[in-house]
Enzyme design. Structure first.
Site, short mmCIF file in Angstrom:
data_model
loop_
_atom_site.label_atom_id
_atom_site.label_comp_id
_atom_site.label_asym_id
_atom_site.label_seq_id
_atom_site.Cartn_x
_atom_site.Cartn_y
_atom_site.Cartn_z
CD GLU A 22 -3.10 0.91 0.32
OE1 GLU A 22 -2.42 1.87 -0.14
OE2 GLU A 22 -4.33 0.85 0.21
CG ASN A 153 -8.31 2.41 0.73
OD1 ASN A 153 -7.10 2.38 0.84
ND2 ASN A 153 -9.07 1.35 0.99
CG ASP A 202 -7.40 -0.41 -2.03
OD1 ASP A 202 -6.87 0.45 -1.30
OD2 ASP A 202 -7.38 -1.62 -1.75
#
Length: 297
Positions: A22, A153, A202
């Site tokens: 991430e 997110n 996301d």
């Protein structure tokens, strides 16, 4: 505005086979990409010019590491914000925005043109609606700025610094908010909704034309949307879970993408061997220059 901008297919550039990569961010002061592996408690650095790779252990799950103007990085740990110094690998606690929610963790963040850190929290069990978006204030406190959801997110900010995008992943919605003169989020509205069966939104990212790139978890692609919320381009991937992209390289036209494999069975991992790798591809429209945190850290 340019519609079709992708000029190469995504390719794996670092075969990490990680559970949950991430938070990619291009850091101009050392011309390298920084990103994290949340579940493995790792911070990674990748230099595309030399191919050099480096990694650091974090003391807890780490959702992002963003550069600070005072030096080093601010890391978003499960235990709160901390100052991270790559020189010695140390982590110095700054503030825990949610000391009453030990089941939450910090998940994603960005820095706006004013040098303000925006970041999200989420339920580590990915079910309870306990996550929200925060802004790190100049006095070092954390200001809650959005309604509660299970998995936050983003956020990502428009080129003019006036619009902030954030994601309710399980709700499959990307929201847009105006940032007022005091740094508050107002006029929250739905920007994009991902249809059932197409994956879950996301991490978002904004390019220099103000187009919003949304990575799809369980959707096998990254999408580019116009500022009006119109889908203009898709980027197919050989893996199904893309978590976020970042623009980097000398011209900010190399896109780096983090991916995940924590949801896959051993059989699925064998079928998709590059799941959990760092990818890159080229585009014709640059990203936005990076900004360092100047407020509160």
């Amino acid at each position: 505005m340019t519609d079709k901008v992708v000029v190469s297919a995504p390719e794996s550039v670092w075969g990490l086979s990680a559970p949950l990569l991430e938070g990619p961010v291009w850091v101009e002061r050392d011309a390298a990409l920084w990103f994290v592996d949340i579940k493995s408690h790792k911070i990674h650095r990748y230099d595309p010019a030399t191919g050099d790779k480096a990694s650091w252990d974090a003391p807890a799950q780490v959702g992002f590491a963003l550069p600070a103007a005072s030096g080093g990085f601010v890391a978003g740990l499960q235990t709160g914000l901390a100052k991270f110094d790559p020189a010695d690998g140390s982590f110095t606690p700054l503030v825990d925005p949610e000391p009453d929610l030990p089941g939450n963790r910090l998940n994603d963040g960005t820095v706006d043109s004013e040098g303000r850190l925006w970041f999200g929290t989420m339920d580590d069990g990915e079910s309870a609606a306990t996550g929200t978006i925060y802004r790190l204030a100049a006095d070092g406190s954390c200001v809650a700025s959005a309604p509660k959801v299970s998995i936050t997110n983003g956020p990502a900010v428009s080129p003019d610094g006036k619009t902030l995008y954030h994601v309710d992943t399980l709700g499959a919605v990307v929201y847009a908010c105006d940032i007022d003169a005091e740094g508050a989020l107002v006029n929250r509205r739905e920007f994009v909704r991902i249809a059932e069966g197409e994956g879950f939104p996301d991490g978002p990212c904004v390019d220099s034309e103000g187009y919003v790139w949304v990575s799809l978890y369980a959707g096998s692609e990254v999408r580019r949307y116009s500022p009006a919320g119109e889908l203009v381009e898709t980027v197919p991937f050989p893996v199904d879970a893309i978590t976020k992209i970042a623009f980097g390289g000398p011209d900010l036209k190399t896109v780096f993408a983090t991916t995940a494999n924590k949801h896959l069975s051993a059989q699925d991992k064998a079928a998709r061997p590059t799941s959990g790798d760092l990818f890159s591809f080229r585009v014709t429209v640059a990203g936005l220059p990076g900004t360092m945190i100047r407020a509160g850290a």
